[in-house]
Design a protein around this motif. Structure first.
Motif, PDB file in Angstrom:
ATOM      1  N   ILE A  65      -1.568  -0.730  -8.550  1.00  0.00           N
ATOM      2  CA  ILE A  65      -0.664  -1.486  -9.563  1.00  0.00           C
ATOM      3  C   ILE A  65      -0.290  -2.581  -8.371  1.00  0.00           C
ATOM      4  CG2 ILE A  65       1.166  -1.526 -11.136  1.00  0.00           C
ATOM      5  CD1 ILE A  65       1.289   1.393 -11.174  1.00  0.00           C
ATOM      6  N   THR A  66      -0.831  -3.851  -8.622  1.00  0.00           N
ATOM      7  CA  THR A  66      -0.506  -4.812  -7.786  1.00  0.00           C
ATOM      8  C   THR A  66       0.046  -6.005  -8.462  1.00  0.00           C
ATOM      9  OG1 THR A  66      -2.750  -6.034  -8.413  1.00  0.00           O
ATOM     10  CG2 THR A  66      -2.678  -4.415  -6.610  1.00  0.00           C
ATOM     11  N   GLY A  67       0.777  -6.710  -7.598  1.00  0.00           N
ATOM     12  CA  GLY A  67       1.429  -8.155  -7.912  1.00  0.00           C
ATOM     13  C   GLY A  67       2.926  -8.149  -7.693  1.00  0.00           C
ATOM     14  N   LEU A  68       3.504  -6.837  -7.711  1.00  0.00           N
ATOM     15  CA  LEU A  68       5.066  -7.015  -7.718  1.00  0.00           C
ATOM     16  C   LEU A  68       5.648  -6.149  -6.768  1.00  0.00           C
ATOM     17  CD1 LEU A  68       5.921  -6.585 -11.551  1.00  0.00           C
ATOM     18  CD2 LEU A  68       5.860  -8.738 -10.446  1.00  0.00           C
ATOM     19  N   GLY A  69       4.712  -5.098  -5.965  1.00  0.00           N
ATOM     20  CA  GLY A  69       5.149  -4.393  -4.804  1.00  0.00           C
ATOM     21  C   GLY A  69       6.451  -3.936  -4.978  1.00  0.00           C
ATOM     22  N   HIS A  70       7.529  -4.465  -4.065  1.00  0.00           N
ATOM     23  CA  HIS A  70       8.793  -4.131  -3.831  1.00  0.00           C
ATOM     24  C   HIS A  70       9.740  -4.394  -4.819  1.00  0.00           C
ATOM     25  CE1 HIS A  70       8.576  -8.100  -2.148  1.00  0.00           C
ATOM     26  NE2 HIS A  70       9.918  -8.128  -2.233  1.00  0.00           N
ATOM     27  N   TYR A 124       1.663  -5.272  -3.303  1.00  0.00           N
ATOM     28  CA  TYR A 124       1.988  -6.718  -3.470  1.00  0.00           C
ATOM     29  C   TYR A 124       1.061  -7.805  -3.845  1.00  0.00           C
ATOM     30  CZ  TYR A 124       5.101 -11.013  -3.472  1.00  0.00           C
ATOM     31  OH  TYR A 124       5.546 -12.224  -3.853  1.00  0.00           O
ATOM     32  N   ALA A 125      -0.124  -7.461  -3.228  1.00  0.00           N
ATOM     33  CA  ALA A 125      -1.296  -8.392  -3.602  1.00  0.00           C
ATOM     34  C   ALA A 125      -1.314  -9.392  -4.609  1.00  0.00           C
ATOM     35  CB  ALA A 125      -2.592  -7.396  -3.689  1.00  0.00           C
ATOM     36  N   VAL A 126      -1.024 -10.602  -4.202  1.00  0.00           N
ATOM     37  CA  VAL A 126      -0.748 -11.696  -5.123  1.00  0.00           C
ATOM     38  C   VAL A 126      -1.849 -12.820  -4.799  1.00  0.00           C
ATOM     39  CG1 VAL A 126       1.446 -11.533  -5.751  1.00  0.00           C
ATOM     40  CG2 VAL A 126       0.959 -12.808  -3.764  1.00  0.00           C
ATOM     41  N   THR A 127      -2.854 -12.622  -3.857  1.00  0.00           N
ATOM     42  CA  THR A 127      -3.767 -13.558  -3.679  1.00  0.00           C
ATOM     43  C   THR A 127      -5.372 -12.908  -3.782  1.00  0.00           C
ATOM     44  OG1 THR A 127      -4.089 -13.142  -1.301  1.00  0.00           O
ATOM     45  CG2 THR A 127      -2.362 -14.693  -1.860  1.00  0.00           C
ATOM     46  N   PRO A 128      -6.323 -13.683  -4.270  1.00  0.00           N
ATOM     47  CA  PRO A 128      -7.630 -13.145  -4.176  1.00  0.00           C
ATOM     48  C   PRO A 128      -7.986 -12.288  -2.926  1.00  0.00           C
ATOM     49  CG  PRO A 128      -7.625 -15.285  -4.987  1.00  0.00           C
ATOM     50  CD  PRO A 128      -6.198 -14.981  -4.477  1.00  0.00           C
ATOM     51  N   ALA A 129      -7.846 -12.625  -1.772  1.00  0.00           N
ATOM     52  CA  ALA A 129      -8.194 -11.955  -0.613  1.00  0.00           C
ATOM     53  C   ALA A 129      -7.117 -10.803  -0.365  1.00  0.00           C
ATOM     54  CB  ALA A 129      -7.953 -12.870   0.854  1.00  0.00           C
ATOM     55  N   GLU A 135      -8.608  -8.250  -2.817  1.00  0.00           N
ATOM     56  CA  GLU A 135     -10.030  -7.835  -2.510  1.00  0.00           C
ATOM     57  C   GLU A 135      -9.688  -6.658  -1.404  1.00  0.00           C
ATOM     58  OE1 GLU A 135     -13.828  -9.449  -0.079  1.00  0.00           O
ATOM     59  OE2 GLU A 135     -13.137 -10.838  -1.786  1.00  0.00           O
ATOM     60  N   ASN A 136      -8.750  -6.850  -0.464  1.00  0.00           N
ATOM     61  CA  ASN A 136      -8.428  -5.962   0.512  1.00  0.00           C
ATOM     62  C   ASN A 136      -7.988  -4.661   0.222  1.00  0.00           C
ATOM     63  OD1 ASN A 136      -9.369  -7.425   3.079  1.00  0.00           O
ATOM     64  ND2 ASN A 136      -7.539  -8.496   3.391  1.00  0.00           N
ATOM     65  N   VAL A 137      -7.015  -4.637  -0.747  1.00  0.00           N
ATOM     66  CA  VAL A 137      -6.682  -3.328  -1.204  1.00  0.00           C
ATOM     67  C   VAL A 137      -7.764  -2.704  -2.012  1.00  0.00           C
ATOM     68  CG1 VAL A 137      -4.250  -4.264  -1.125  1.00  0.00           C
ATOM     69  CG2 VAL A 137      -5.398  -4.419  -3.367  1.00  0.00           C
ATOM     70  N   LEU A 138      -8.344  -3.457  -2.850  1.00  0.00           N
ATOM     71  CA  LEU A 138      -9.576  -2.583  -3.576  1.00  0.00           C
ATOM     72  C   LEU A 138     -10.593  -2.015  -2.971  1.00  0.00           C
ATOM     73  CD1 LEU A 138      -9.867  -5.431  -6.637  1.00  0.00           C
ATOM     74  CD2 LEU A 138      -9.122  -2.906  -6.910  1.00  0.00           C
ATOM     75  N   MET A 155       0.755  -0.987  -0.159  1.00  0.00           N
ATOM     76  CA  MET A 155      -0.115  -0.049  -0.019  1.00  0.00           C
ATOM     77  C   MET A 155       0.904   1.272  -0.024  1.00  0.00           C
ATOM     78  SD  MET A 155      -3.212  -0.613  -0.528  1.00  0.00           S
ATOM     79  CE  MET A 155      -4.000   0.751   0.045  1.00  0.00           C
ATOM     80  N   SER A 156       1.925   1.221  -0.997  1.00  0.00           N
ATOM     81  CA  SER A 156       2.762   2.191  -0.949  1.00  0.00           C
ATOM     82  C   SER A 156       2.233   3.501  -1.581  1.00  0.00           C
ATOM     83  CB  SER A 156       3.966   1.768  -1.527  1.00  0.00           C
ATOM     84  OG  SER A 156       4.952   0.930  -0.667  1.00  0.00           O
ATOM     85  N   VAL A 157       1.831   4.676  -1.312  1.00  0.00           N
ATOM     86  CA  VAL A 157       1.481   5.638  -2.146  1.00  0.00           C
ATOM     87  C   VAL A 157       2.662   6.530  -2.686  1.00  0.00           C
ATOM     88  CG1 VAL A 157      -0.110   7.780  -1.897  1.00  0.00           C
ATOM     89  CG2 VAL A 157      -0.355   5.904  -0.366  1.00  0.00           C
ATOM     90  N   LEU A 158       2.761   6.486  -3.938  1.00  0.00           N
ATOM     91  CA  LEU A 158       3.976   7.138  -4.612  1.00  0.00           C
ATOM     92  C   LEU A 158       3.776   8.506  -4.467  1.00  0.00           C
ATOM     93  CD1 LEU A 158       4.304   4.814  -7.762  1.00  0.00           C
ATOM     94  CD2 LEU A 158       5.225   4.519  -5.511  1.00  0.00           C
ATOM     95  N   ASP A 159       5.072   9.080  -4.355  1.00  0.00           N
ATOM     96  CA  ASP A 159       5.191  10.655  -4.139  1.00  0.00           C
ATOM     97  C   ASP A 159       5.136  11.194  -5.501  1.00  0.00           C
ATOM     98  OD1 ASP A 159       5.765  13.308  -3.492  1.00  0.00           O
ATOM     99  OD2 ASP A 159       7.716  12.879  -2.803  1.00  0.00           O
ATOM    100  N   ILE A 160       4.223  11.565  -6.006  1.00  0.00           N
ATOM    101  CA  ILE A 160       3.995  12.331  -7.356  1.00  0.00           C
ATOM    102  C   ILE A 160       3.073  13.641  -7.228  1.00  0.00           C
ATOM    103  CG2 ILE A 160       4.200   9.834  -8.594  1.00  0.00           C
ATOM    104  CD1 ILE A 160       1.134   9.994  -8.805  1.00  0.00           C
TER     105      ILE A 160
END
Length: 407
Positions: free
Chosen positions: A377-382, A269-274, A277-280, A254-259
């Motif tokens: 943007i999810t899946g790769l995170g850090h 990073y969110a790579v699971t359905p749960a 759903e949480n981040v959305l 849940m990194s809010v980019l400094d833009i």
């Protein structure tokens, strides 16, 4: 093999006090919360997590040398040997189901075991959900066998597997928003974080006023787990409150980019359905504009979750940019099509754009975004690289966003 390697390196963890944190989602964030809370309270703390390692040598956080949640038995023994030389008060060890199933953590004296949750993940490896539960439960069995440790299990009472884990340890402590010995109320969410009040059943008058600078209702659960650990480690109410407030960010979570834009971009990073759903849901709860999701699914991993992730995306995002995540050795179009079937099944085909090039998918989302929107943007995170076709290539979601916005 693990027993041989532990013997070879002289059981390096034998004199350490270890806090093991496992679960499908929230492991890394909970590790950082516990680590930061103990460190801020003056403890010498080591951390071994997916993202970072702190060897308790005064240098602070270093990038993880393995990129694995829990290193191989040999690598872990080397890391723990380095840590043991620095005589930390506590070691916070993120512990995966794979590591537990493969006995990679044999000889690690867990004093406290923490369960964040168990949801749909890694069934490609474990075969069944029951096997996955058994692997996670082994952490609690190991902690219970450690006669020198606290034999304490910190368990999410709102999770369906709570009773199974309580039965594995002598001193279970439960937490949750809806139930548990430690609960949360007065939860207030914002794009910049969360505030809530935590109370225990045994002393309801002793409440903790918690401020987190990491957003998301799911982080209330992670913080409750950290509070339970802090209490067990003997921290005062003030040390727990100040310690959790001092955690500024968790890389790729849940990194809010400094833009400097009229919309926000959040990397997770969110790579699971749960987790997705949480981040959305968090984005929907905290932003007035549209939630635009850029995501894909990972190759050579649990294929059964792809359809579910597609359904989740269609249900909770206002616009979906379906793209490639990490393909490993699988055909990218096969992965995308499996996710798209879920989007279609949930009636989300009208809000979905299929864009195989991840950079172009991000660029399209940035172009489409209006004032007040959030791009998730999810899946790769850090991650600083990704596996495409079996080869590691440099990649950073945050880096790509900043590069595109600076053009």
């Amino acid at each position: 093999e693990a027993a041989f390697l532990q013997t070879k390196y002289g059981f390096p963890a034998k004199n350490l006090r270890v806090i093991g944190i496992t679960g499908t989602d929230g492991k890394t964030t909970t590790c950082f919360m516990v680590y930061q809370m103990l460190k801020n309270s003056g403890c010498n703390v080591a951390l071994v997590s997916t993202v970072s390692v702190d060897y308790a040598d005064g240098r602070g956080l270093q990038p993880s040398p393995t990129h694995m949640t829990t290193a191989s038995a040999g690598q872990l023994a080397i890391i723990l040997k380095k840590i043991a030389k620095n005589r930390p008060d506590w070691v916070v060890l993120e512990t995966s189901s794979h590591a537990l199933a493969q006995y990679r953590v044999l000889g690690v004296p867990y004093s406290i075991a923490v369960l964040t949750n168990i949801t749909h993940e890694h069934l490609d490896y474990h075969g069944t959900f029951e096997n996955y539960q058994k692997a996670k439960r082994r952490l609690f069995t190991l902690a219970n066998k450690n006669k020198k440790g606290l034999r304490l299990g910190v368990i999410n009472a709102d999770d369906g597997s709570a009773e199974l884990f309580k039965s594995a340890i002598s001193n279970p402590v439960t937490y949750g928003i809806n139930r548990g010995e430690l609960t949360a109320s007065e939860i207030k969410l914002s794009p910049n974080g969360v505030t809530f009040v935590a109370q225990t059943k045994e002393a309801p008058e002793e409440s903790y006023k918690i401020t987190l600078t990491v957003p998301g209702k799911f982080n209330v659960y992670n913080a409750l787990a950290a509070i339970a650990v802090g209490k067990a480690c003997g921290l005062s109410k003030e040390q727990i409150e100040k310690g959790l407030a001092s955690l500024k960010t968790v890389p790729g979570r849940m990194s809010v980019l400094d833009i400097k834009e009229r919309f926000d971009v959040v990397v997770d990073y969110a790579v699971t359905p749960a987790a997705l759903e949480n981040v959305l849901k968090t984005a929907q709860d905290t932003y007035k504009g549209n939630v635009r999701l850029v995501f894909g699914a990972t190759g050579d991993r649990d294929k059964s979750k792809r359809l579910i992730m597609g359904k989740v995306a269609a249900k909770y995002a206002d616009a979906v940019y379906l793209t490639d995540d990490e393909t490993y050795t699988e055909d990218p179009s096969t992965i995308r099509n499996a996710v798209y079937k879920g989007i279609e099944a949930a009636g989300g085909h009208n809000k979905c754009k299929l864009i195989d090039d991840r950079q172009l998918a991000i660029k399209t989302a940035l172009t489409d975004a209006k004032k007040g929107d959030v791009i998730l943007i999810t899946g790769l995170g850090h991650q600083k690289d990704r596996n495409m076709g079996g080869k590691l290539v440099p990649w950073s979601d945050a880096g790509v966003v900043k590069q595109l916005l600076s053009v």
